[in-house]
Write a protein that holds these residues in place. Sequence first.
Motif, PDB file in Angstrom:
ATOM      1  N   MET A 198      28.849  26.795  -9.352  1.00  0.00           N
ATOM      2  CA  MET A 198      29.173  28.206  -9.123  1.00  0.00           C
ATOM      3  C   MET A 198      30.632  28.476  -9.438  1.00  0.00           C
ATOM      4  SD  MET A 198      27.108  28.944  -5.606  1.00  0.00           S
ATOM      5  CE  MET A 198      27.902  30.505  -5.377  1.00  0.00           C
ATOM      6  N   MET A 254      12.622  31.621  -3.829  1.00  0.00           N
ATOM      7  CA  MET A 254      13.221  32.875  -4.289  1.00  0.00           C
ATOM      8  C   MET A 254      12.332  33.555  -5.308  1.00  0.00           C
ATOM      9  SD  MET A 254      17.250  32.582  -4.423  1.00  0.00           S
ATOM     10  CE  MET A 254      17.194  34.304  -4.650  1.00  0.00           C
ATOM     11  N   ASN A 293      23.571  30.403  -1.954  1.00  0.00           N
ATOM     12  CA  ASN A 293      24.405  30.159  -3.138  1.00  0.00           C
ATOM     13  C   ASN A 293      23.861  30.904  -4.354  1.00  0.00           C
ATOM     14  OD1 ASN A 293      26.126  28.501  -1.764  1.00  0.00           O
ATOM     15  ND2 ASN A 293      25.044  26.616  -2.307  1.00  0.00           N
ATOM     16  N   PHE A 294      22.557  30.831  -4.546  1.00  0.00           N
ATOM     17  CA  PHE A 294      21.987  31.462  -5.750  1.00  0.00           C
ATOM     18  C   PHE A 294      22.117  32.991  -5.675  1.00  0.00           C
ATOM     19  CE2 PHE A 294      18.598  33.251  -8.318  1.00  0.00           C
ATOM     20  CZ  PHE A 294      18.868  32.652  -9.533  1.00  0.00           C
ATOM     21  N   VAL A 295      21.854  33.529  -4.478  1.00  0.00           N
ATOM     22  CA  VAL A 295      21.995  34.986  -4.334  1.00  0.00           C
ATOM     23  C   VAL A 295      23.436  35.399  -4.612  1.00  0.00           C
ATOM     24  CG1 VAL A 295      21.888  36.885  -2.687  1.00  0.00           C
ATOM     25  CG2 VAL A 295      20.045  35.199  -2.758  1.00  0.00           C
ATOM     26  N   LEU A 338      25.640  33.767  -6.414  1.00  0.00           N
ATOM     27  CA  LEU A 338      25.901  33.594  -7.851  1.00  0.00           C
ATOM     28  C   LEU A 338      25.278  34.727  -8.659  1.00  0.00           C
ATOM     29  CD1 LEU A 338      26.936  31.838 -10.217  1.00  0.00           C
ATOM     30  CD2 LEU A 338      24.705  30.700 -10.214  1.00  0.00           C
TER      31      LEU A 338
END
Lengths: 229, 252
Positions: free
Chosen positions: A30, A116, B14-16, B18
């Motif tokens: 990230m 997700m 983390n993905f959200v 990012l």
Amino acid sequence: MHDSELSIQNIFQIGSFGITNTIVTTWAIMLALILFVYLYRSRFAAGSGKLKTAVDAVIIAMEDAIAAAAPEHSKRLLPFIASLWIFLLVSNLVGLLPGAHSPTRDLSATAALAAMVFFSVHWFGIRISGLKAYLAHYLSPTPLLLPFHLISEVSRTIALAVRLFGNMMSLEMTALLILMVAGFLAPIPILLLHIIEALVQAYIFGMLALVYIASGIQAQQHRKLQSEE
Amino acid sequence: MEFSWTTFILEIINFVLLMWILKHFLYRPVLNALQKRRETVDNTLQEALDKSAQAEELKTQYQQRLQAWEKEKNQLRQDLQQDLDSMRSEQQQRLREELQAQQEKFEINQQQTQEQTQQHYQSVAHRQGAEFAAKLLRTLSGVETEERLFDALMEQLDALDSQQIKNLQKTCDSDSGQVDVCSAYPLSEKNRQALQTKLEQLCPQPLKIHYQQDPELISGVRIHLGVWSLRMNLLDELNRFMELNRDRLNHQ
């Protein structure tokens, strides 16, 4: 073969939560991506260049791929699907770096991404079609298929997580085994295969997520069109 | 193969995060820029299409104008051609008339030249004929011819009418009887006596007769009595003959 090479290790503890090397690697990825975006915006915001052209071309290609599956919702789906592709590609390729491990070789990470996707299908379906219309498609074409729909939702999510996890972990394990058995330069073909596999797995995961979301959206739209006719 | 809920939850977070960062700082600016670029391209394309349509319209107008110009040019060319044809016809007609007049004038001039030449040659021929006759008569004539001409003179004097005799007498009065007698050969005494007798019959007053000789007369006698003159010789006859021919040529 050392056990720590394939196992997920706790790097440090925050209270009762253990921060694994998967999380740390994800943060590093990230950070790298954020740094890349910052540099990209600071250097190429107003001008042009090869890197800007390449980034624009990649984003346009991803938008076109999404538009091919869901023409009317490409801009809405782009952040999620494109982020999946970029994150998975970088995550898969991180395993090539010495001493680093792909976050996608951790089932917890792939399960999180699959979860997700699972929730995204329902989120986009409900936002675009409405809750009632979206839930009604589970009863289509007959309510008798509802259990199969539910099993399909769960199984494809598990398959999504396990496929990526299995492929990436097996790649790293294969490279490690060959390195231990054959010598120093022998795993190079496996590493080349790792690059291809990283690209393919990232593409498959993102494409499947796109297909699941597009199918959830278009099923409702197809029904709406039939009812209008 | 271990499953960590902490990792699971942190990966989702983390993905959200990012995805949010990429959406706001990468996708949205790039897509907005692409959208602006597409709009610019569309506007440029639309402007190009508008200009193309305007150019097509202008082309059509110019083609129509060119056709009108071409038509007008052809009309003007036809008018000019007609004017030129008319002018050419007039000039040709005028030239033809001038040529006709020139030709007539030339023919008249040529005819006059021919006539003059002809008269000249005739005159020359008459003169040569007279000269030839004079030479011939000089060769052939003699005392006998002189005698015959003298006899003819006497006959002429006898044949004078009363009016002629009156005129002769008036002349004798004004010139006090002076008479000049010129002959080609010397007159014999007999002829002189006969001539004096005859003249004294015609003019009843004393006459002063003066005789002289002139071979140019070829043969015969020439008598001058004041303004009156009596010619009976070959030279005067030839001269009279040539004058008659000259008069005849002039009348032609």
